[in-house]
Design an enzyme around this catalytic site. Structure first.
Site, PDB file in Angstrom:
ATOM      1  N   TYR A   1       0.827  -1.198   0.000  1.00  0.00           N
ATOM      2  CA  TYR A   1       0.000   0.000   0.000  1.00  0.00           C
ATOM      3  C   TYR A   1       0.871   1.262   0.000  1.00  0.00           C
ATOM      4  O   TYR A   1       1.666   1.485   0.911  1.00  0.00           O
ATOM      5  CB  TYR A   1      -0.955   0.029   1.201  1.00  0.00           C
ATOM      6  CG  TYR A   1      -1.899  -1.164   1.280  1.00  0.00           C
ATOM      7  CD1 TYR A   1      -2.019  -2.078   0.228  1.00  0.00           C
ATOM      8  CD2 TYR A   1      -2.670  -1.396   2.396  1.00  0.00           C
ATOM      9  CE1 TYR A   1      -2.875  -3.167   0.298  1.00  0.00           C
ATOM     10  CE2 TYR A   1      -3.536  -2.487   2.477  1.00  0.00           C
ATOM     11  CZ  TYR A   1      -3.624  -3.365   1.421  1.00  0.00           C
ATOM     12  OH  TYR A   1      -4.466  -4.445   1.505  1.00  0.00           O
TER      13      TYR A   1
ATOM     14  N   HIS B   1       0.502 -11.987   1.026  1.00  0.00           N
ATOM     15  CA  HIS B   1      -0.560 -11.171   0.416  1.00  0.00           C
ATOM     16  C   HIS B   1      -1.287 -11.922  -0.713  1.00  0.00           C
ATOM     17  O   HIS B   1      -2.510 -11.908  -0.801  1.00  0.00           O
ATOM     18  CB  HIS B   1       0.054  -9.870  -0.116  1.00  0.00           C
ATOM     19  CG  HIS B   1      -0.905  -8.737  -0.239  1.00  0.00           C
ATOM     20  ND1 HIS B   1      -0.536  -7.433  -0.070  1.00  0.00           N
ATOM     21  CD2 HIS B   1      -2.233  -8.703  -0.514  1.00  0.00           C
ATOM     22  CE1 HIS B   1      -1.598  -6.643  -0.245  1.00  0.00           C
ATOM     23  NE2 HIS B   1      -2.628  -7.408  -0.521  1.00  0.00           N
TER      24      HIS B   1
HETATM   25  N1  LIG Z   1      -5.633  -8.935   0.976  1.00  0.00           N
HETATM   26  C1  LIG Z   1      -5.956  -8.327  -0.146  1.00  0.00           C
HETATM   27  O1  LIG Z   1      -5.606  -8.755  -1.253  1.00  0.00           O
HETATM   28  C2  LIG Z   1      -6.779  -7.076  -0.078  1.00  0.00           C
HETATM   29  C3  LIG Z   1      -7.380  -6.572  -1.242  1.00  0.00           C
HETATM   30  C4  LIG Z   1      -8.173  -5.433  -1.130  1.00  0.00           C
HETATM   31  C5  LIG Z   1      -8.347  -4.826   0.111  1.00  0.00           C
HETATM   32  N2  LIG Z   1      -7.714  -5.316   1.226  1.00  0.00           N
HETATM   33  C6  LIG Z   1      -7.876  -4.665   2.567  1.00  0.00           C
HETATM   34  O2  LIG Z   1      -9.258  -4.563   2.860  1.00  0.00           O
HETATM   35  C7  LIG Z   1      -9.605  -3.209   3.107  1.00  0.00           C
HETATM   36  C8  LIG Z   1     -11.031  -2.942   2.684  1.00  0.00           C
HETATM   37  O3  LIG Z   1     -11.211  -3.185   1.323  1.00  0.00           O
HETATM   38  P1  LIG Z   1     -11.357  -1.999   0.241  1.00  0.00           P
HETATM   39  O4  LIG Z   1     -10.652  -0.791   0.707  1.00  0.00           O
HETATM   40  O5  LIG Z   1     -10.985  -2.612  -1.060  1.00  0.00           O
HETATM   41  O6  LIG Z   1     -12.936  -1.781   0.166  1.00  0.00           O
HETATM   42  P2  LIG Z   1     -14.094  -1.354   1.189  1.00  0.00           P
HETATM   43  O7  LIG Z   1     -13.556  -1.073   2.521  1.00  0.00           O
HETATM   44  O8  LIG Z   1     -15.148  -2.350   1.028  1.00  0.00           O
HETATM   45  O9  LIG Z   1     -14.620  -0.027   0.517  1.00  0.00           O
HETATM   46  C9  LIG Z   1     -13.896   1.165   0.535  1.00  0.00           C
HETATM   47  C10 LIG Z   1     -14.678   2.178  -0.273  1.00  0.00           C
HETATM   48  O10 LIG Z   1     -15.971   2.384   0.309  1.00  0.00           O
HETATM   49  C11 LIG Z   1     -16.135   3.742   0.661  1.00  0.00           C
HETATM   50  N3  LIG Z   1     -16.846   3.743   1.960  1.00  0.00           N
HETATM   51  C12 LIG Z   1     -16.350   3.419   3.171  1.00  0.00           C
HETATM   52  N4  LIG Z   1     -17.307   3.493   4.112  1.00  0.00           N
HETATM   53  C13 LIG Z   1     -18.429   3.900   3.484  1.00  0.00           C
HETATM   54  C14 LIG Z   1     -19.763   4.165   3.916  1.00  0.00           C
HETATM   55  N5  LIG Z   1     -20.103   4.040   5.202  1.00  0.00           N
HETATM   56  N6  LIG Z   1     -20.674   4.551   2.998  1.00  0.00           N
HETATM   57  C15 LIG Z   1     -20.330   4.663   1.689  1.00  0.00           C
HETATM   58  N7  LIG Z   1     -19.090   4.422   1.213  1.00  0.00           N
HETATM   59  C16 LIG Z   1     -18.153   4.038   2.098  1.00  0.00           C
HETATM   60  C17 LIG Z   1     -14.745   4.329   0.738  1.00  0.00           C
HETATM   61  O11 LIG Z   1     -14.723   5.672   0.340  1.00  0.00           O
HETATM   62  P3  LIG Z   1     -14.161   6.838   1.303  1.00  0.00           P
HETATM   63  O12 LIG Z   1     -12.759   6.456   1.685  1.00  0.00           O
HETATM   64  O13 LIG Z   1     -14.248   8.039   0.447  1.00  0.00           O
HETATM   65  O14 LIG Z   1     -15.083   6.867   2.482  1.00  0.00           O
HETATM   66  C18 LIG Z   1     -13.990   3.505  -0.308  1.00  0.00           C
HETATM   67  O15 LIG Z   1     -14.199   4.044  -1.598  1.00  0.00           O
HETATM   68  C19 LIG Z   1      -8.541  -2.433   2.315  1.00  0.00           C
HETATM   69  O16 LIG Z   1      -8.485  -1.079   2.676  1.00  0.00           O
HETATM   70  C20 LIG Z   1      -7.314  -3.240   2.628  1.00  0.00           C
HETATM   71  O17 LIG Z   1      -6.841  -2.945   3.934  1.00  0.00           O
HETATM   72  C21 LIG Z   1      -6.965  -6.444   1.150  1.00  0.00           C
END
Ligand SMILES: NC(=O)c1ccc[n+]([C@@H]2O[C@H](COP(=O)([O-])OP(=O)(O)OC[C@H]3O[C@@H](n4cnc5c(N)ncnc54)[C@H](OP(=O)(O)O)[C@@H]3O)[C@@H](O)[C@H]2O)c1
Length: 272
Positions: A57, A116
């Site tokens: 990240y 990862h």
């Molecule tokens: N292991 C892996 O391969 C892998 C892959 C992907 C992700 N991850 C981890 O998982 C975490 C979460 O996944 P993600 O970031 O892909 O997706 P997520 O948390 O499902 O969604 C994040 C998105 O949703 C928005 N959001 C957050 N809360 C909200 C709400 N209450 N209402 C409306 N929109 C909202 C955020 O925008 P704003 O920021 O503008 O609020 C952002 O655009 C990542 O940050 C990372 O740490 C791991």
């Protein structure tokens, strides 16, 4: 904060803080460092005691910012997960990558260290030799994996000298792969915690059933999407937001009392 018991006796909060896109995406973004460090600090003060990050990240810069934020807290009270890139799965590379992560995080240990993504070109035996060594010398408290299917997870369990506590995979109302490919059931039956990443993506917030259940409870679609996941045995999730109001909203999902009928409707609601 509600927690799940890990198979080594530790505990993992059912909602953690995702950090993808904080400090940059695939490259570093240093233009909002103070703002993002303050955001992580405020999230911890709000109750996010599990932080999920990765060397990937912001090309390491996200770990820098998490490390800065951690300095304001008692390290032992925060559960830090970080991950090694597939490029660093060779023995020496993995140990070097781990040291880099710990340096950026300004800590002596990671509570949980994940591969990862698997890399079919590097034998898992080699990566686990390095992980076992790092676990033995205390640089990592627990070992886990990410984006591993059941056969790979089984292999990891055979090679790991300590229990594999976690598999982190994409799982949300519209992405049901872990239900369909047997991973969720395997984790539940074998005491491995499944961390659902991207709980709010893939269009779930626009799902009609989620919206109907949300309006029935005076909640938001995000809260329903998160609560639906955390009600499942052995599942935790790590939503990310760069906005304080949403961080709080997401955490408050735990107060949402979905009834059996809500859960049945949500289970049946897919993106198709
Ligand atoms: N292991 C892996 O391969 C892998 C892959 C992907 C992700 N991850 C981890 O998982 C975490 C979460 O996944 P993600 O970031 O892909 O997706 P997520 O948390 O499902 O969604 C994040 C998105 O949703 C928005 N959001 C957050 N809360 C909200 C709400 N209450 N209402 C409306 N929109 C909202 C955020 O925008 P704003 O920021 O503008 O609020 C952002 O655009 C990542 O940050 C990372 O740490 C791991």
């Amino acid at each position: 904060m509600e927690t799940l018991k890990l198979n080594d006796g530790g505990r993992l909060p059912v909602i953690g803080l995702g950090t993808w896109d904080i400090g940059g995406g695939r490259t570093s973004d240093r233009s909002r460092d103070d703002e993002m460090t303050a955001l992580i600090r405020d999230a911890i003060e709000m109750g996010y005691t599990h932080i999920d990050t990765a060397e990937m990240y912001g090309a390491g810069h996200c770990e820098d910012l998490v490390g800065r934020a951690l300095q304001n807290f008692n390290r032992e009270e925060i559960f830090v997960t970080t991950k090694v890139l597939p490029d660093n799965l060779r023995y020496d590379d993995l140990l070097r990558a781990l040291d880099g992560s710990l340096e950026r995080l300004q800590t002596d240990y990671a509570d949980l260290y994940l591969i990862h993504w698997p890399d079919p070109d590097v034998p898992l035996e080699e990566s686990f030799r390095a992980l076992n060594r790092a676990a033995a010398d205390g640089r990592i408290r627990r070992v886990g994996v990410s984006n591993f299917d059941v056969p790979l997870l089984r292999q990891a369990q055979e090679l790991c000298a300590t229990p594999v506590v976690n598999d982190q995979v994409r799982y949300n109302l519209h992405t049901r792969a872990p239900e369909q490919n047997g991973l969720l059931r395997y984790c539940q039956e074998n005491d491995v915690v499944l961390t659902a990443y991207s709980p709010l993506k893939d269009g779930v917030l626009q799902n009609g059933t989620i919206q109907a259940v949300a309006s029935k409870h005076g909640a938001t679609a995000a809260q329903v999407a998160i609560r639906w996941l955390t009600l499942k045995p052995n599942v935790v999730t790590i939503p990310k937001s760069s906005k304080r109001t949403r961080l709080r909203e997401n955490l408050e999902a735990l107060q949402l009392e979905l009834d059996e009928d809500d859960v049945r409707r949500l289970n049946e609601a897919t993106g198709n």
